[in-house]
Design a protein around this motif. Structure first.
Motif, PDB file in Angstrom:
ATOM      1  N   SER A  57      -5.978  -3.045   2.709  1.00 33.62           N
ATOM      2  CA  SER A  57      -6.102  -2.088   1.604  1.00 33.62           C
ATOM      3  C   SER A  57      -6.786  -0.789   2.009  1.00 33.62           C
ATOM      4  N   GLN A  66       1.522   0.583 -10.160  1.00 30.40           N
ATOM      5  CA  GLN A  66       0.788   1.020  -8.975  1.00 30.40           C
ATOM      6  C   GLN A  66      -0.363   0.067  -8.656  1.00 30.40           C
ATOM      7  N   LEU A  77      -1.533  -2.627  -5.568  1.00 23.09           N
ATOM      8  CA  LEU A  77      -2.832  -2.614  -4.900  1.00 23.09           C
ATOM      9  C   LEU A  77      -3.534  -3.967  -5.020  1.00 23.09           C
ATOM     10  N   TYR A  78      -3.544  -4.532  -6.220  1.00 21.39           N
ATOM     11  CA  TYR A  78      -4.265  -5.776  -6.459  1.00 21.39           C
ATOM     12  C   TYR A  78      -3.519  -6.990  -5.918  1.00 21.39           C
ATOM     13  N   PHE A 138       1.947   1.591  -3.502  1.00 24.77           N
ATOM     14  CA  PHE A 138       0.816   2.073  -4.298  1.00 24.77           C
ATOM     15  C   PHE A 138       0.767   3.609  -4.260  1.00 24.77           C
ATOM     16  N   MET A 154       0.822  -1.203   0.000  1.00 22.52           N
ATOM     17  CA  MET A 154       0.000   0.000   0.000  1.00 22.52           C
ATOM     18  C   MET A 154       0.864   1.264   0.000  1.00 22.52           C
TER      19      MET A 154
END
Length: 356
Positions: free
Chosen positions: A330, A254, A258-259, A70, A67
């Protein structure tokens, strides 16, 4: 670029008034309250600690690192635009703007506070509103490109799995894809076509004039000023035509970060049936399915869609815990971390710098 905290005539640090200190304390308390209120409201009735105990602490740390990365890559996309505009800005400062966007999006209804607060923080750092707006728009351009790519590829590659899991809700995916791709193409036109900007300005001014009963022209003037600020980004991009490609590639990295959160959680619980790529694409489909819904309940819809799709990944005994942990990493744990960075760590660094 840090805010100007020095007296321009004497070169000495400006004195901090009691009013400024009190205001800062109030902002800190309000931010902490909003953060924990958001977390408690959304996680009531769940045993977070019991869920965390099922996985290694390294999973939590790795998720938070993803994160942070990200936000770093989001800041990198804004950094390029601001450097192009001539600002002597550091990567740390641009990262701060990304953290600001995530934090205020997380604590405001419909995620409405993120981008305005980013522009406000930039303005506090002596960055013109038009350039701040340009940086945010360019970041949004990369966001939409990567989001549409992951959603489209994911829906095509995992079509059978997705349709069997969500049934007629597949039309929500179609709608999400259509809206995100259309929005991306609109941004693309506005970034690279001055004529497109002019046509959009004319259309919006005409539309606004229909609601201007007194025919004062004030509403049209406001629209024109906003679009003129937007158009300034077009002239800026002419300095570096490759910035759009760099922005999209950075945004893809990015979103990989996140994923990767669901994948980290999935492997953390000891499951290995699905590959990392499949988990990444599945998360992209979830994101694009509900990301366009501009209502406070969209977070709940997102969690509902996640549960429906995650049924194919987890047994019933683990499903709720895995979904909860992924959401915490997240969103909620990251909110707490960013709250500490914005309202504790950054002020301490700034105070020590001014003192020196």
């Amino acid at each position: 670029m840090e805010p100007n905290t020095h007296n321009e005539e004497t070169g000495q640090p400006a004195k901090i008034s009691k009013k400024s200190v009190i205001t800062g304390v109030i902002i800190l308390i309000a931010a902490l309250f909003l953060t924990f209120y958001t977390i408690i409201k959304n996680l009531s009735g769940h045993d977070i600690l019991a869920t965390i105990k099922q996985v290694s602490p390294l999973i939590i740390i790795l998720g938070l690192i993803m994160m942070l990365l990200f936000s770093f890559f989001e800041g990198l996309n804004m950094y390029r635009v601001l450097k192009l505009a001539g600002y002597k800005i550091t990567l740390w400062t641009s990262w701060k703007y990304a953290i600001v966007g995530f934090f205020y999006s997380g604590i405001t209804p419909s995620s409405s506070g993120g981008q305005p607060m980013q522009i406000y923080y930039m303005y506090q750092d002596n960055i013109r509103v038009s350039h701040g707006l340009g940086a945010v728009i360019m970041q949004l351009f990369g966001h939409e490109a990567a989001n549409s790519l992951f959603g489209l590829v994911g829906f095509i590659a995992l079509n059978n799995l997705i349709v069997s899991a969500i049934g007629n809700l597949k039309y929500l995916v179609y709608l999400g894809l259509f809206i995100n791709i259309a929005y991306f193409l609109l941004l693309l036109l506005c970034l690279f076509s001055q004529r497109a900007i002019t046509l959009i300005k004319q259309f919006l001014c005409w539309l606004v004039s229909l609601f201007d009963r007194k025919k004062t022209g004030k509403m049209q003037g406001k629209v024109e000023r906003i679009l003129d600020e937007y158009a300034s980004l077009h002239s800026l991009i002419k300095k570096d035509r490759t910035i759009a490609i760099k922005t999209i590639l950075t945004a893809i990295v990015q979103f990989i970060c996140l994923y990767s959160i669901p994948a980290i959680v999935y492997y953390g619980f000891g499951y290995t049936e699905f590959s990392f790529l499949e988990l990444e694409l599945l998360q992209g489909v979830i994101f694009i399915s509900v990301g366009f819904i501009p209502i406070p309940g969209s977070a709940g819809v997102s969690e509902g869609m996640s549960l429906m799709l995650f049924r194919v990944l987890y047994p019933a005994s683990t499903l709720a815990g895995a979904a909860l942990l992924g959401r915490c990493l997240s969103m909620y744990f990251t909110l707490i971390l960013y709250c500490i960075i914005l309202f504790v760590i950054i002020p301490i660094i700034r105070f020590k710098r001014n003192k020196n």
